[in-house]
Design a protein around this motif. Structure first.
Motif, PDB file in Angstrom:
ATOM      1  N   ASN A 207      65.658  32.050  29.548  1.00 42.85           N
ATOM      2  CA  ASN A 207      65.318  32.477  30.907  1.00 42.85           C
ATOM      3  C   ASN A 207      63.967  31.941  31.347  1.00 42.85           C
ATOM      4  O   ASN A 207      63.805  31.508  32.496  1.00 42.85           O
ATOM      5  N   ARG A 208      62.989  31.978  30.454  1.00 43.97           N
ATOM      6  CA  ARG A 208      61.652  31.486  30.804  1.00 43.97           C
ATOM      7  C   ARG A 208      61.664  29.985  31.057  1.00 43.97           C
ATOM      8  O   ARG A 208      61.078  29.494  32.012  1.00 43.97           O
ATOM      9  N   ILE A 209      62.346  29.240  30.200  1.00 44.37           N
ATOM     10  CA  ILE A 209      62.410  27.782  30.370  1.00 44.37           C
ATOM     11  C   ILE A 209      63.174  27.436  31.648  1.00 44.37           C
ATOM     12  O   ILE A 209      62.734  26.581  32.431  1.00 44.37           O
ATOM     13  N   THR A 210      64.301  28.085  31.881  1.00 48.43           N
ATOM     14  CA  THR A 210      65.095  27.805  33.076  1.00 48.43           C
ATOM     15  C   THR A 210      64.299  28.077  34.343  1.00 48.43           C
ATOM     16  O   THR A 210      64.316  27.269  35.284  1.00 48.43           O
ATOM     17  N   ALA A 211      63.582  29.186  34.375  1.00 49.55           N
ATOM     18  CA  ALA A 211      62.773  29.529  35.555  1.00 49.55           C
ATOM     19  C   ALA A 211      61.670  28.502  35.781  1.00 49.55           C
ATOM     20  O   ALA A 211      61.424  28.081  36.919  1.00 49.55           O
ATOM     21  N   ARG A 212      61.019  28.066  34.712  1.00 47.78           N
ATOM     22  CA  ARG A 212      59.944  27.082  34.866  1.00 47.78           C
ATOM     23  C   ARG A 212      60.483  25.741  35.350  1.00 47.78           C
ATOM     24  O   ARG A 212      59.888  25.106  36.216  1.00 47.78           O
ATOM     25  N   MET A 213      61.605  25.300  34.812  1.00 48.73           N
ATOM     26  CA  MET A 213      62.165  24.010  35.229  1.00 48.73           C
ATOM     27  C   MET A 213      62.590  24.047  36.693  1.00 48.73           C
ATOM     28  O   MET A 213      62.402  23.079  37.425  1.00 48.73           O
ATOM     29  N   ARG A 214      63.133  25.175  37.111  1.00 45.62           N
ATOM     30  CA  ARG A 214      63.536  25.317  38.508  1.00 45.62           C
ATOM     31  C   ARG A 214      62.318  25.306  39.428  1.00 45.62           C
ATOM     32  O   ARG A 214      62.311  24.647  40.462  1.00 45.62           O
ATOM     33  N   ALA A 215      61.289  26.039  39.041  1.00 42.35           N
ATOM     34  CA  ALA A 215      60.090  26.147  39.886  1.00 42.35           C
ATOM     35  C   ALA A 215      59.263  24.865  39.903  1.00 42.35           C
ATOM     36  O   ALA A 215      58.827  24.427  40.969  1.00 42.35           O
ATOM     37  N   ASP A 216      59.059  24.266  38.732  1.00 40.56           N
ATOM     38  CA  ASP A 216      58.168  23.102  38.644  1.00 40.56           C
ATOM     39  C   ASP A 216      58.839  21.777  38.980  1.00 40.56           C
ATOM     40  O   ASP A 216      58.201  20.876  39.519  1.00 40.56           O
ATOM     41  N   TYR A 217      60.121  21.634  38.662  1.00 45.56           N
ATOM     42  CA  TYR A 217      60.774  20.328  38.779  1.00 45.56           C
ATOM     43  C   TYR A 217      62.061  20.359  39.587  1.00 45.56           C
ATOM     44  O   TYR A 217      62.724  19.337  39.734  1.00 45.56           O
ATOM     45  N   ASP A 218      62.437  21.521  40.134  1.00 45.73           N
ATOM     46  CA  ASP A 218      63.671  21.672  40.889  1.00 45.73           C
ATOM     47  C   ASP A 218      64.869  21.151  40.090  1.00 45.73           C
ATOM     48  O   ASP A 218      65.737  20.453  40.602  1.00 45.73           O
ATOM     49  N   VAL A 219      64.882  21.497  38.790  1.00 47.40           N
ATOM     50  CA  VAL A 219      65.936  21.089  37.864  1.00 47.40           C
ATOM     51  C   VAL A 219      66.587  22.345  37.309  1.00 47.40           C
ATOM     52  O   VAL A 219      65.895  23.268  36.895  1.00 47.40           O
ATOM     53  N   LEU A 220      67.917  22.365  37.307  1.00 50.08           N
ATOM     54  CA  LEU A 220      68.636  23.496  36.743  1.00 50.08           C
ATOM     55  C   LEU A 220      69.178  23.102  35.375  1.00 50.08           C
ATOM     56  O   LEU A 220      70.078  22.277  35.260  1.00 50.08           O
ATOM     57  N   LEU A 221      68.567  23.663  34.331  1.00 50.82           N
ATOM     58  CA  LEU A 221      69.018  23.408  32.963  1.00 50.82           C
ATOM     59  C   LEU A 221      69.876  24.561  32.488  1.00 50.82           C
ATOM     60  O   LEU A 221      69.588  25.723  32.764  1.00 50.82           O
ATOM     61  N   GLU A 222      70.929  24.226  31.752  1.00 52.04           N
ATOM     62  CA  GLU A 222      71.752  25.239  31.103  1.00 52.04           C
ATOM     63  C   GLU A 222      71.276  25.409  29.669  1.00 52.04           C
ATOM     64  O   GLU A 222      70.482  24.596  29.162  1.00 52.04           O
ATOM     65  N   GLU A 223      71.774  26.443  29.008  1.00 49.07           N
ATOM     66  CA  GLU A 223      71.378  26.691  27.617  1.00 49.07           C
ATOM     67  C   GLU A 223      71.672  25.491  26.732  1.00 49.07           C
ATOM     68  O   GLU A 223      70.869  25.155  25.857  1.00 49.07           O
ATOM     69  N   ALA A 224      72.782  24.817  26.954  1.00 47.45           N
ATOM     70  CA  ALA A 224      73.138  23.632  26.152  1.00 47.45           C
ATOM     71  C   ALA A 224      72.120  22.515  26.340  1.00 47.45           C
ATOM     72  O   ALA A 224      71.799  21.783  25.394  1.00 47.45           O
ATOM     73  N   ASP A 225      71.586  22.373  27.563  1.00 47.82           N
ATOM     74  CA  ASP A 225      70.556  21.364  27.821  1.00 47.82           C
ATOM     75  C   ASP A 225      69.285  21.697  27.046  1.00 47.82           C
ATOM     76  O   ASP A 225      68.675  20.827  26.426  1.00 47.82           O
ATOM     77  N   ILE A 226      68.890  22.947  27.094  1.00 46.54           N
ATOM     78  CA  ILE A 226      67.680  23.385  26.393  1.00 46.54           C
ATOM     79  C   ILE A 226      67.851  23.189  24.895  1.00 46.54           C
ATOM     80  O   ILE A 226      66.957  22.656  24.226  1.00 46.54           O
ATOM     81  N   ASP A 227      69.003  23.576  24.361  1.00 40.58           N
ATOM     82  CA  ASP A 227      69.278  23.366  22.933  1.00 40.58           C
ATOM     83  C   ASP A 227      69.178  21.891  22.564  1.00 40.58           C
ATOM     84  O   ASP A 227      68.585  21.538  21.546  1.00 40.58           O
ATOM     85  N   SER A 228      69.763  21.030  23.385  1.00 40.77           N
ATOM     86  CA  SER A 228      69.735  19.587  23.103  1.00 40.77           C
ATOM     87  C   SER A 228      68.317  19.051  23.054  1.00 40.77           C
ATOM     88  O   SER A 228      67.954  18.295  22.151  1.00 40.77           O
ATOM     89  N   ILE A 229      67.511  19.446  24.013  1.00 40.06           N
ATOM     90  CA  ILE A 229      66.124  18.970  24.053  1.00 40.06           C
ATOM     91  C   ILE A 229      65.358  19.453  22.828  1.00 40.06           C
ATOM     92  O   ILE A 229      64.660  18.673  22.175  1.00 40.06           O
ATOM     93  N   ILE A 230      65.500  20.727  22.496  1.00 45.68           N
ATOM     94  CA  ILE A 230      64.786  21.278  21.337  1.00 45.68           C
ATOM     95  C   ILE A 230      65.242  20.603  20.046  1.00 45.68           C
ATOM     96  O   ILE A 230      64.454  20.389  19.129  1.00 45.68           O
ATOM     97  N   GLN A 231      66.517  20.221  19.973  1.00 43.67           N
ATOM     98  CA  GLN A 231      67.056  19.558  18.789  1.00 43.67           C
ATOM     99  C   GLN A 231      66.750  18.063  18.745  1.00 43.67           C
ATOM    100  O   GLN A 231      67.150  17.376  17.820  1.00 43.67           O
ATOM    101  N   GLY A 232      66.019  17.562  19.752  1.00 49.19           N
ATOM    102  CA  GLY A 232      65.613  16.157  19.751  1.00 49.19           C
ATOM    103  C   GLY A 232      66.564  15.223  20.470  1.00 49.19           C
ATOM    104  O   GLY A 232      66.349  14.015  20.487  1.00 49.19           O
ATOM    105  N   LYS A 233      67.614  15.731  21.068  1.00 53.67           N
ATOM    106  CA  LYS A 233      68.566  14.913  21.827  1.00 53.67           C
ATOM    107  C   LYS A 233      68.117  14.903  23.281  1.00 53.67           C
ATOM    108  O   LYS A 233      68.659  15.598  24.117  1.00 53.67           O
ATOM    109  N   LYS A 234      67.116  14.104  23.575  1.00 51.20           N
ATOM    110  CA  LYS A 234      66.467  14.184  24.880  1.00 51.20           C
ATOM    111  C   LYS A 234      66.677  12.962  25.757  1.00 51.20           C
ATOM    112  O   LYS A 234      66.076  12.844  26.805  1.00 51.20           O
ATOM    113  N   GLY A 235      67.548  12.052  25.372  1.00 53.32           N
ATOM    114  CA  GLY A 235      67.762  10.817  26.114  1.00 53.32           C
ATOM    115  C   GLY A 235      68.317  10.989  27.509  1.00 53.32           C
ATOM    116  O   GLY A 235      68.197  10.097  28.342  1.00 53.32           O
TER     117      GLY A 235
END
Length: 97
Positions: A50-78
Motif C-alpha cells: 500500500n505504501r509503495i503503490t501510494a508513493r508511485m501514484r503520487a510521485d510518478y502517476d504510475v499504478l503498480l500492482e503487487e506483482a510489479d512490486i514483487d518483480s522489482i524487489i526480486q531484481g526483475k526490473k527491465g
C-alpha cells in the motif's frame, strides 16, 4: 514451528512471521521461548504494498500492482523506468526489518 528440535542446538534463534498487516518475532534460547524478546509490529507485506503503490501514484502517476512490486524487489526490473525502480527499492529498504 516445524524445526523445533533443530533449533535446540543453537544458543539463539529468532522466529519471524511476516503477515499481511503485522510482523511478529520471538527469540528462542536453546529451543526455549524467551518472552522478554518478542513483539508484534504493524509492518506487514500489505502495508508495504500500500505504501509503495501510494508513493508511485503520487510521485510518478504510475499504478503498480503487487506483482510489479514483487518483480522489482526480486531484481526483475527491465520493464520499469529506472526512477520507479529506485523509488520502489528505496521504499522497501526503509521498512525492512
Amino acid at each position: 514451528m516445524l524445526q523445533h528440535r533443530e533449533i535446540r542446538s543453537y544458543p539463539k534463534v529468532v522466529g519471524v512471521d511476516i503477515g499481511g498487516f503485522t510482523t511478529d518475532y520471538l527469540m528462542f534460547r536453546s529451543g526455549i521461548e524467551d518472552m522478554e524478546i518478542c513483539d508484534s509490529m504493524e509492518t506487514g507485506i500489505i502495508s508495504l504494498y500500500n505504501r509503495i503503490t501510494a508513493r508511485m501514484r503520487a510521485d510518478y502517476d504510475v499504478l503498480l500492482e503487487e506483482a510489479d512490486i514483487d518483480s522489482i524487489i526480486q531484481g526483475k526490473k527491465g520493464f520499469y523506468e529506472e526512477k520507479v525502480v529506485r523509488a520502489v527499492l528505496q521504499e522497501a529498504n526503509q521498512c525492512s526489518l
